[in-house]
Design an enzyme around this catalytic site. Structure first.
Site, short mmCIF file in Angstrom:
data_model
loop_
_atom_site.label_atom_id
_atom_site.label_comp_id
_atom_site.label_asym_id
_atom_site.label_seq_id
_atom_site.Cartn_x
_atom_site.Cartn_y
_atom_site.Cartn_z
N ARG A 180 6.57 1.87 -3.32
CA ARG A 180 7.69 1.68 -2.39
C ARG A 180 8.86 1.03 -3.12
NH1 ARG A 180 6.23 -0.98 3.19
NH2 ARG A 180 8.29 -0.17 3.67
N CYS A 238 9.92 -8.28 1.52
CA CYS A 238 8.89 -7.24 1.58
C CYS A 238 9.44 -6.12 2.46
CB CYS A 238 7.59 -7.82 2.13
SG CYS A 238 7.77 -8.59 3.76
#
Length: 283
Positions: A180, A238
């Site tokens: 990611r 995050c």
């Protein structure tokens, strides 16, 4: 009180004359949340069995505000959060222990919020419920109401501008999976990639195979190898401020203070005017 507590030490504390308040924050991210559906919140699992005396806390409703411009898990309304903590029996002068199903992300979110709002003694059960070897209960307790009143600002908090600045002047860790960070895949947010200048540091590197945190010296060495040493200012983000709290907790175990960008990638990537970097970590 240490940032983490072992199951054996928790059992001893619960058997003592002044046991800690115990919060069960079982929760699991659902990719369906991007489509507006709720995450799995663990309420049924709590009802089926929890550590005796634990009170269930709902991450989506009590540890976060509604999804929106501030991300998928923005800061909660402090009145809602404070009321939830008092309902659970949380008081400023009594230690708190938080646990989840074992991943540690949800428990760390509760730990971070309590620390950020001024509670002085909060620990996460290392390894979560899977590490607990004691009895379980199906009885929901009715604790005496606590007196905790959130006073935000006790620990570091970043907004989008602060995160961008820290990526240039200090160390900004991206706690998501490497794919990611690189932008290879993005199952939830508008676009893949990372905040320019951020360093990839997946939370999976902070724990051993059993889900417990690695020793403090190993964590310190890991973060030093990624640039967090010598008094460098450190921040973490995050996807939506949950697994990032787990990284802040790991940094605390290593003795390294760090700020959390709560909006994280879900907020950052929602604005097409913000820059996005892709590819591997230049370090």
């Amino acid at each position: 009180m240490n940032a983490i507590i072992s199951a054996s030490d928790l059992a001893t504390a619960l058997a003592g004359e002044a046991p800690p308040v115990l919060l069960d924050v079982r929760w699991q991210l659902s990719v369906a949340k991007a489509a507006g559906e709720p995450s799995f919140d663990g309420r049924a699992e709590y009802a089926a069995g929890h550590i005796p005396g634990a009170v269930f806390v709902d991450l989506d409703r009590e540890l976060a505000g509604p999804p929106g411009a501030g991300g998928r898990h923005p800061l909660p309304d402090l009145e809602v959060f404070g009321a939830a903590m008092r309902r659970a029996g949380v008081s400023a002068g009594r230690p708190v222990v938080v646990y989840d199903g074992g991943q540690g992300w949800a428990a760390a979110r509760a730990w971070w919020l309590l620390r950020w709002t001024g509670h002085p003694e909060v620990s996460v059960l290392d390894g979560g419920l899977t590490a607990w070897e004691g009895p379980l209960s199906v009885e929901a307790p009715s604790p005496e109401a606590g007196d905790f009143r959130p006073a935000p600002g006790a620990t570091g908090l970043l907004d989008a501008d602060g995160a961008a600045a820290l990526a240039r002047t200090g160390v900004l860790f991206d706690a998501r999976a490497g794919e990611r960070y690189r932008g290879d895949v993005e199952p939830i947010d508008r676009v893949g990639g990372h905040i320019p200048g951020a360093v990839s540091a997946p939370t999976t590197g902070n724990v051993a195979a059993d889900g417990r945190f690695r020793p403090a010296d190993e964590l310190a060495a890991r973060f030093a190898s990624l640039g967090a040493s010598g008094g460098t200012e450190v921040g973490v983000y995050c996807g939506s401020g949950v697994s990032g709290a787990h990284e802040v907790l790991a940094l605390a175990v290593a003795g390294i203070p760090a700020a959390l960008y709560v909006g994280s990638w879900s907020e950052w990537s929602s604005d097409p005017e913000r820059p996005v970097a892709v590819g591997p970590d230049p370090q």
